[in-house]
Write a protein that holds these residues in place. Structure first.
Motif, PDB file in Angstrom:
ATOM      1  N   ALA A 181       1.234  -1.624  -0.567  1.00  0.00           N
ATOM      2  CA  ALA A 181      -0.227  -0.561   0.262  1.00  0.00           C
ATOM      3  C   ALA A 181       0.691   1.305  -0.150  1.00  0.00           C
ATOM      4  O   ALA A 181       0.793   2.187  -0.766  1.00  0.00           O
ATOM      5  CB  ALA A 181      -1.211   0.119   1.097  1.00  0.00           C
ATOM      6  N   SER A 182       1.276   1.217   1.133  1.00  0.00           N
ATOM      7  CA  SER A 182       2.788   2.661   0.932  1.00  0.00           C
ATOM      8  C   SER A 182       3.572   3.036   0.335  1.00  0.00           C
ATOM      9  O   SER A 182       4.658   3.589  -0.217  1.00  0.00           O
ATOM     10  CB  SER A 182       3.143   3.082   2.077  1.00  0.00           C
ATOM     11  N   ARG A 183       4.150   1.533  -0.076  1.00  0.00           N
ATOM     12  CA  ARG A 183       5.361   1.603  -1.634  1.00  0.00           C
ATOM     13  C   ARG A 183       6.751   1.003  -0.369  1.00  0.00           C
ATOM     14  O   ARG A 183       7.540   1.206  -0.691  1.00  0.00           O
ATOM     15  CB  ARG A 183       5.157   1.933  -2.091  1.00  0.00           C
ATOM     16  N   TYR A 184       6.545   1.909   1.193  1.00  0.00           N
ATOM     17  CA  TYR A 184       8.143   1.963   1.516  1.00  0.00           C
ATOM     18  C   TYR A 184       8.327   0.958   1.464  1.00  0.00           C
ATOM     19  O   TYR A 184       7.829  -0.805   1.805  1.00  0.00           O
ATOM     20  CB  TYR A 184       7.958   2.950   2.996  1.00  0.00           C
ATOM     21  N   ALA A 185       9.806   0.808   2.334  1.00  0.00           N
ATOM     22  CA  ALA A 185       9.961  -0.294   1.843  1.00  0.00           C
ATOM     23  C   ALA A 185      10.182  -1.054   3.931  1.00  0.00           C
ATOM     24  O   ALA A 185      10.411  -0.435   4.748  1.00  0.00           O
ATOM     25  CB  ALA A 185      12.090  -0.516   2.414  1.00  0.00           C
ATOM     26  N   ILE A 186       9.279  -2.524   3.470  1.00  0.00           N
ATOM     27  CA  ILE A 186       9.392  -3.120   4.910  1.00  0.00           C
ATOM     28  C   ILE A 186      10.639  -3.969   4.741  1.00  0.00           C
ATOM     29  O   ILE A 186      11.076  -3.787   5.882  1.00  0.00           O
ATOM     30  CB  ILE A 186       8.895  -4.121   4.755  1.00  0.00           C
ATOM     31  N   VAL A 187      11.585  -4.302   4.134  1.00  0.00           N
ATOM     32  CA  VAL A 187      12.958  -4.370   3.712  1.00  0.00           C
ATOM     33  C   VAL A 187      13.323  -4.478   2.687  1.00  0.00           C
ATOM     34  O   VAL A 187      12.653  -4.546   1.646  1.00  0.00           O
ATOM     35  CB  VAL A 187      13.417  -6.061   4.586  1.00  0.00           C
ATOM     36  N   GLY A 188      14.575  -3.550   2.865  1.00  0.00           N
ATOM     37  CA  GLY A 188      15.496  -3.029   1.811  1.00  0.00           C
ATOM     38  C   GLY A 188      17.207  -3.066   2.021  1.00  0.00           C
ATOM     39  O   GLY A 188      17.598  -3.221   2.700  1.00  0.00           O
ATOM     40  N   VAL A 189      17.631  -3.882   0.913  1.00  0.00           N
ATOM     41  CA  VAL A 189      19.176  -3.826   1.409  1.00  0.00           C
ATOM     42  C   VAL A 189      20.264  -3.920   0.149  1.00  0.00           C
ATOM     43  O   VAL A 189      19.446  -3.578  -0.956  1.00  0.00           O
ATOM     44  CB  VAL A 189      19.114  -5.507   1.123  1.00  0.00           C
ATOM     45  N   PHE A 190      20.671  -2.894   0.139  1.00  0.00           N
ATOM     46  CA  PHE A 190      22.142  -2.530  -0.690  1.00  0.00           C
ATOM     47  C   PHE A 190      23.046  -3.856  -1.046  1.00  0.00           C
ATOM     48  O   PHE A 190      23.790  -3.548   0.497  1.00  0.00           O
ATOM     49  CB  PHE A 190      22.275  -0.875  -0.153  1.00  0.00           C
ATOM     50  N   VAL A 191      23.318  -3.805  -1.065  1.00  0.00           N
ATOM     51  CA  VAL A 191      25.265  -5.013  -1.385  1.00  0.00           C
ATOM     52  C   VAL A 191      26.125  -4.360  -2.258  1.00  0.00           C
ATOM     53  O   VAL A 191      25.680  -3.872  -3.174  1.00  0.00           O
ATOM     54  CB  VAL A 191      24.338  -6.424  -1.664  1.00  0.00           C
ATOM     55  N   ALA A 192      27.307  -4.020  -1.623  1.00  0.00           N
ATOM     56  CA  ALA A 192      28.072  -4.243  -2.963  1.00  0.00           C
ATOM     57  C   ALA A 192      29.673  -4.277  -2.509  1.00  0.00           C
ATOM     58  O   ALA A 192      30.307  -4.677  -1.470  1.00  0.00           O
ATOM     59  CB  ALA A 192      28.243  -2.101  -2.482  1.00  0.00           C
TER      60      ALA A 192
END
Lengths: 266, 155
Positions: A181-192
């Motif tokens: 609904a909100s499109r906010y991250a429930i979980v977001g992972v950045f890998v570098a």
């Protein structure tokens, strides 16, 4: 929205002076895409708003050697559309393209996002995941020293972010699991994978905001593949739990998003 | 009270506003341009979308003073006399509205989207309208209208 005194200074020095004078009752505003909705709901009621919109020097993107410097008031739309960012750090351009909606991206800024340090914001994951350096009107701050907790940063009174410098990684990707609904991250992972090693940063999940996952970083340093982190578990104890997802589900999603990000990074 | 000077739909306007006056309130209440709607008051629905210096923004999430010196286009500024803008015409042709409340915002978002994407795909449209909510039509006809409108704008 409650009344407030509004200032639109034309120099960084004036902006710093005005916000220092306003003290705890003052708020800096860049794009206003978080601050204005928050004020409309009367969740924030600053007595003074210092608008950085007239400081045109704070917006812009420059490639400097093996780094990309993004001015604090550069909009998400500008980062997403930048040929330089797309060429040097594609994951960052894609992350910017995934923030909010088009209208928010036309006004919202990178400096505003990281200064606010919302625990579900996307940019903190990129800043921490790439080991960026935050430049202010007073000093340079390493990403590892910058994010201090929910909506808290290392910024001092009168300190204003001017730019964020991102080292160009060998590989990087960002994957997020959105609230439908909100499109906010429930979980977001950045890998570098960078010259300084592998970094894994998680947003949306931590009780204290964005955080790194050292066990995954170690496993990926030897073998940069999704398989290498299959067995790495993240403890649910310090994760958020709300009506959208339990802490255990978020812990599970961190593994899934991290593996997808590693695969996408190639 | 601060004074703001704007160009709204091609006309220079000047108005005294409170610092807390939102652009949408200036447009609707002081300038009488009620085509720009307020649907949610929480910055989520997109009924208030206008163009500020050519970019689609939520007029409910921008202070009027922030827009000082800008060029603003509202839904009233799209048509030329009795001739609808191609995007408006496409919404009519493709039944892209039912109650019509969200339509001004939809059309303004769609025009900006089409101006920035020479070859819009259905996916571009669906993603591009993420910030515009419609509670009637189920979006399908809106997407068809935007694709047709974008094509007509290129002619």
């Amino acid at each position: 929205m409650y009344e407030f005194a509004y200032h639109r200074p034309s120099s960084l020095a004036d902006a710093a002076k005005l916000i220092l004078e306003a003290g705890d009752n003052g708020k800096l505003m860049a794009g206003g895409q978080t601050l204005i909705p928050t004020m409309k709901q009367r969740l924030a009621s600053p007595g003074t708003v210092v608008d950085l919109g007239a400081l045109k020097d704070l917006a812009g993107i420059k490639v400097e050697g093996n780094a990309v410097a993004i001015g604090a008031t550069t909009t998400h739309a500008a980062v997403a559309a930048s040929k330089d960012v797309q060429a040097k750090i594609k994951a960052l351009a894609e992350l910017a393209e995934g923030i909010g909606d088009r209208q928010v991206r036309h006004l919202g800024t990178i400096g505003g996002s990281i200064a606010n340090n919302d625990p579900a914001a996307d940019y903190p994951a990129a800043v921490l995941g790439l080991g960026a350096t935050i430049t202010t009107n007073q000093r340079k701050i390493a990403a590892d020293e910058f994010f201090k907790g929910l909506f808290e940063t290392a910024l001092k009174p009168g300190e204003i972010i001017t730019a964020v410098g991102f080292p160009v990684p060998e590989k990087a990707a960002y994957m997020k699991f959105r609230n439908p609904a909100s499109r906010y991250a429930i979980v977001g992972v950045f890998v570098a994978k960078t010259a300084g090693g592998v970094r894994v940063a998680v947003t949306g999940a931590g009780q204290g905001g964005v955080f790194r996952v050292p066990d995954m970083e170690k496993a990926l340093a030897g073998n940069f593949s999704a398989k290498a982190i299959e067995g790495v578990k993240v403890a649910a104890t310090s994760l958020n739990a709300d009506i959208h997802a339990s802490a255990e589900y978020r812990a599970h999603l961190i593994g899934v998003m991290a593996r997808r990000a590693v695969t996408a990074a190639g | 009270m601060p004074t703001v000077n704007l160009t709204v739909n091609g006309k220079a306007v000047s108005a005294n506003v409170e610092a807390r006056t939102l652009l949408v309130n200036l447009l609707r209440e002081q300038l009488g341009l009620t085509g720009t709607h307020v649907g949610c008051d929480t910055s989520q629905c997109g009924a208030c979308v206008v163009h500020v210096d050519g970019k689609s923004v939520k007029a409910c999430t921008l202070l009027a003073v922030q827009a000082n010196g800008s060029k603003v286009t509202t839904i009233e500024g799209l048509a030329s006399g009795d001739k609808l803008h191609p995007m408006q015409e496409a919404f009519r042709e493709h039944h892209g509205l039912q109650c019509g409340f969200c339509t001004p915002g939809m059309v303004m978002s769609a025009v900006c989207l089409a101006q920035n994407h020479p070859n819009l795909t259905e996916k571009d449209v669906r993603e591009g309208l993420e910030g515009n909510l419609c509670r009637c039509t189920g979006y399908h006809n809106i997407v068809q209208a935007v694709l047709a409108g974008a094509q007509a704008m290129r002619r």
